[in-house]
Motif scaffolding. Structure first.
Motif, PDB file in Angstrom:
ATOM      1  N   MET A   1     -29.490  11.640  22.300  1.00 14.99           N
ATOM      2  CA  MET A   1     -29.558  11.646  23.735  1.00 14.99           C
ATOM      3  C   MET A   1     -28.163  11.752  24.325  1.00 14.99           C
ATOM      4  SD  MET A   1     -31.788  11.613  26.076  1.00 14.99           S
ATOM      5  CE  MET A   1     -31.715  11.600  27.811  1.00 14.99           C
ATOM      6  N   ARG A   2     -27.214  11.005  23.767  1.00 12.20           N
ATOM      7  CA  ARG A   2     -25.841  11.057  24.286  1.00 12.20           C
ATOM      8  C   ARG A   2     -25.291  12.474  24.205  1.00 12.20           C
ATOM      9  NH1 ARG A   2     -22.797   6.414  21.103  1.00 12.20           N
ATOM     10  NH2 ARG A   2     -23.807   7.556  19.457  1.00 12.20           N
ATOM     11  N   GLU A   3     -25.478  13.113  23.067  1.00 12.79           N
ATOM     12  CA  GLU A   3     -24.961  14.478  22.903  1.00 12.79           C
ATOM     13  C   GLU A   3     -25.648  15.443  23.858  1.00 12.79           C
ATOM     14  OE1 GLU A   3     -24.562  16.004  18.852  1.00 12.79           O
ATOM     15  OE2 GLU A   3     -24.827  13.924  18.184  1.00 12.79           O
ATOM     16  N   ALA A   4     -26.936  15.308  24.033  1.00 14.61           N
ATOM     17  CA  ALA A   4     -27.690  16.208  24.903  1.00 14.61           C
ATOM     18  C   ALA A   4     -27.284  16.040  26.363  1.00 14.61           C
ATOM     19  CB  ALA A   4     -29.189  15.972  24.743  1.00 14.61           C
ATOM     20  N   MET A   5     -26.898  14.830  26.766  1.00 13.27           N
ATOM     21  CA  MET A   5     -26.501  14.557  28.151  1.00 13.27           C
ATOM     22  C   MET A   5     -25.087  15.008  28.479  1.00 13.27           C
ATOM     23  SD  MET A   5     -27.948  10.738  28.966  1.00 13.27           S
ATOM     24  CE  MET A   5     -27.045  10.671  30.516  1.00 13.27           C
ATOM     25  N   ALA A   6     -24.251  15.182  27.474  1.00 16.24           N
ATOM     26  CA  ALA A   6     -22.835  15.480  27.699  1.00 16.24           C
ATOM     27  C   ALA A   6     -22.666  16.688  28.621  1.00 16.24           C
ATOM     28  CB  ALA A   6     -22.133  15.736  26.364  1.00 16.24           C
ATOM     29  N   GLY A   7     -21.910  16.479  29.697  1.00 16.45           N
ATOM     30  CA  GLY A   7     -21.613  17.562  30.629  1.00 16.45           C
ATOM     31  C   GLY A   7     -22.673  17.826  31.678  1.00 16.45           C
ATOM     32  N   LEU A   8     -23.810  17.141  31.595  1.00 18.53           N
ATOM     33  CA  LEU A   8     -24.862  17.330  32.592  1.00 18.53           C
ATOM     34  C   LEU A   8     -24.693  16.321  33.721  1.00 18.53           C
ATOM     35  CD1 LEU A   8     -28.052  17.790  30.370  1.00 18.53           C
ATOM     36  CD2 LEU A   8     -26.577  19.547  31.346  1.00 18.53           C
ATOM     37  N   GLU A   9     -24.959  16.739  34.930  1.00 19.18           N
ATOM     38  CA  GLU A   9     -24.883  15.846  36.088  1.00 19.18           C
ATOM     39  C   GLU A   9     -26.235  15.181  36.303  1.00 19.18           C
ATOM     40  OE1 GLU A   9     -22.252  14.967  37.993  1.00 19.18           O
ATOM     41  OE2 GLU A   9     -21.029  16.075  36.559  1.00 19.18           O
ATOM     42  N   ILE A  10     -26.573  14.259  35.404  1.00 22.41           N
ATOM     43  CA  ILE A  10     -27.843  13.545  35.497  1.00 22.41           C
ATOM     44  C   ILE A  10     -27.593  12.053  35.313  1.00 22.41           C
ATOM     45  CG2 ILE A  10     -29.240  15.481  34.672  1.00 22.41           C
ATOM     46  CD1 ILE A  10     -29.378  14.081  31.945  1.00 22.41           C
ATOM     47  N   GLU A  11     -28.524  11.267  35.811  1.00 24.88           N
ATOM     48  CA  GLU A  11     -28.500   9.829  35.576  1.00 24.88           C
ATOM     49  C   GLU A  11     -29.664   9.493  34.669  1.00 24.88           C
ATOM     50  OE1 GLU A  11     -27.858   5.984  38.232  1.00 24.88           O
ATOM     51  OE2 GLU A  11     -29.838   6.877  38.591  1.00 24.88           O
ATOM     52  N   LEU A  12     -29.378   8.701  33.661  1.00 20.92           N
ATOM     53  CA  LEU A  12     -30.406   8.255  32.731  1.00 20.92           C
ATOM     54  C   LEU A  12     -30.790   6.834  33.097  1.00 20.92           C
ATOM     55  CD1 LEU A  12     -32.041   8.701  30.080  1.00 20.92           C
ATOM     56  CD2 LEU A  12     -30.086   7.717  28.874  1.00 20.92           C
ATOM     57  N   LEU A  13     -32.054   6.617  33.331  1.00 23.00           N
ATOM     58  CA  LEU A  13     -32.589   5.293  33.616  1.00 23.00           C
ATOM     59  C   LEU A  13     -33.286   4.824  32.355  1.00 23.00           C
ATOM     60  CD1 LEU A  13     -33.274   3.065  35.729  1.00 23.00           C
ATOM     61  CD2 LEU A  13     -35.368   4.362  36.208  1.00 23.00           C
ATOM     62  N   ILE A  14     -32.785   3.747  31.761  1.00 25.56           N
ATOM     63  CA  ILE A  14     -33.403   3.264  30.527  1.00 25.56           C
ATOM     64  C   ILE A  14     -34.320   2.088  30.835  1.00 25.56           C
ATOM     65  CG2 ILE A  14     -31.686   4.183  28.941  1.00 25.56           C
ATOM     66  CD1 ILE A  14     -30.334   1.504  28.882  1.00 25.56           C
ATOM     67  N   GLU A  15     -35.463   2.094  30.170  1.00 22.71           N
ATOM     68  CA  GLU A  15     -36.505   1.102  30.442  1.00 22.71           C
ATOM     69  C   GLU A  15     -36.231  -0.232  29.758  1.00 22.71           C
ATOM     70  OE1 GLU A  15     -41.224   1.316  30.651  1.00 22.71           O
ATOM     71  OE2 GLU A  15     -40.436   1.713  28.657  1.00 22.71           O
ATOM     72  N   ARG A  16     -35.725  -0.200  28.575  1.00 23.67           N
ATOM     73  CA  ARG A  16     -35.455  -1.439  27.840  1.00 23.67           C
ATOM     74  C   ARG A  16     -34.140  -1.271  27.105  1.00 23.67           C
ATOM     75  NH1 ARG A  16     -40.905   0.107  24.806  1.00 23.67           N
ATOM     76  NH2 ARG A  16     -40.099   2.047  24.040  1.00 23.67           N
ATOM     77  N   SER A  17     -33.778  -2.250  26.347  1.00 28.20           N
ATOM     78  CA  SER A  17     -32.496  -2.195  25.654  1.00 28.20           C
ATOM     79  C   SER A  17     -32.425  -0.961  24.767  1.00 28.20           C
ATOM     80  CB  SER A  17     -32.305  -3.448  24.804  1.00 28.20           C
ATOM     81  OG  SER A  17     -31.057  -3.397  24.166  1.00 28.20           O
TER      82      SER A  17
END
Length: 101
Positions: free
Chosen positions: A1-17
């Protein structure tokens, strides 16, 4: 997930730890959902799990009509609204996320 998000202007909302170690999400726009929080606006739900036995969040998202991106390890059969990718396929995950947003 970290690699896929790199450079994208998105916010990730995580549900649990979802943090393997301190600083796991460093440099990415990530926040933890509050207890009982019902997000008003989501582009979709993503679960790039290596193993998942209880895909309750994915089922709720599909029932609500949200696009879902998950790995085949989540145990869900192909269906409308669900994009299945192979576990560990960063390029496939990134492509699916871009298509959802």
């Amino acid at each position: 997930m970290r690699e896929a998000m790199a450079g994208l202007e998105i916010e990730l909302l995580i549900e649990r730890s979802a943090e393997e170690e301190p600083g796991f999400w460093s440099g990415l726009k990530v926040r933890r959902a509050g207890s009982g929080e019902q997000p008003i606006e989501l582009a979709g739900v993503v679960l790039p799990a290596l193993l998942e036995h209880r895909p309750h969040t994915l089922l709720r998202a599909l029932a609500a009509g949200l696009p879902v991106i998950a790995t085949t390890a989540c145990g869900l059969p192909p269906q409308p609204g669900l994009t299945l990718i192979e576990a560990g396929d960063v390029n496939g995950l990134r492509s699916a996320m871009l298509a959802a947003i």
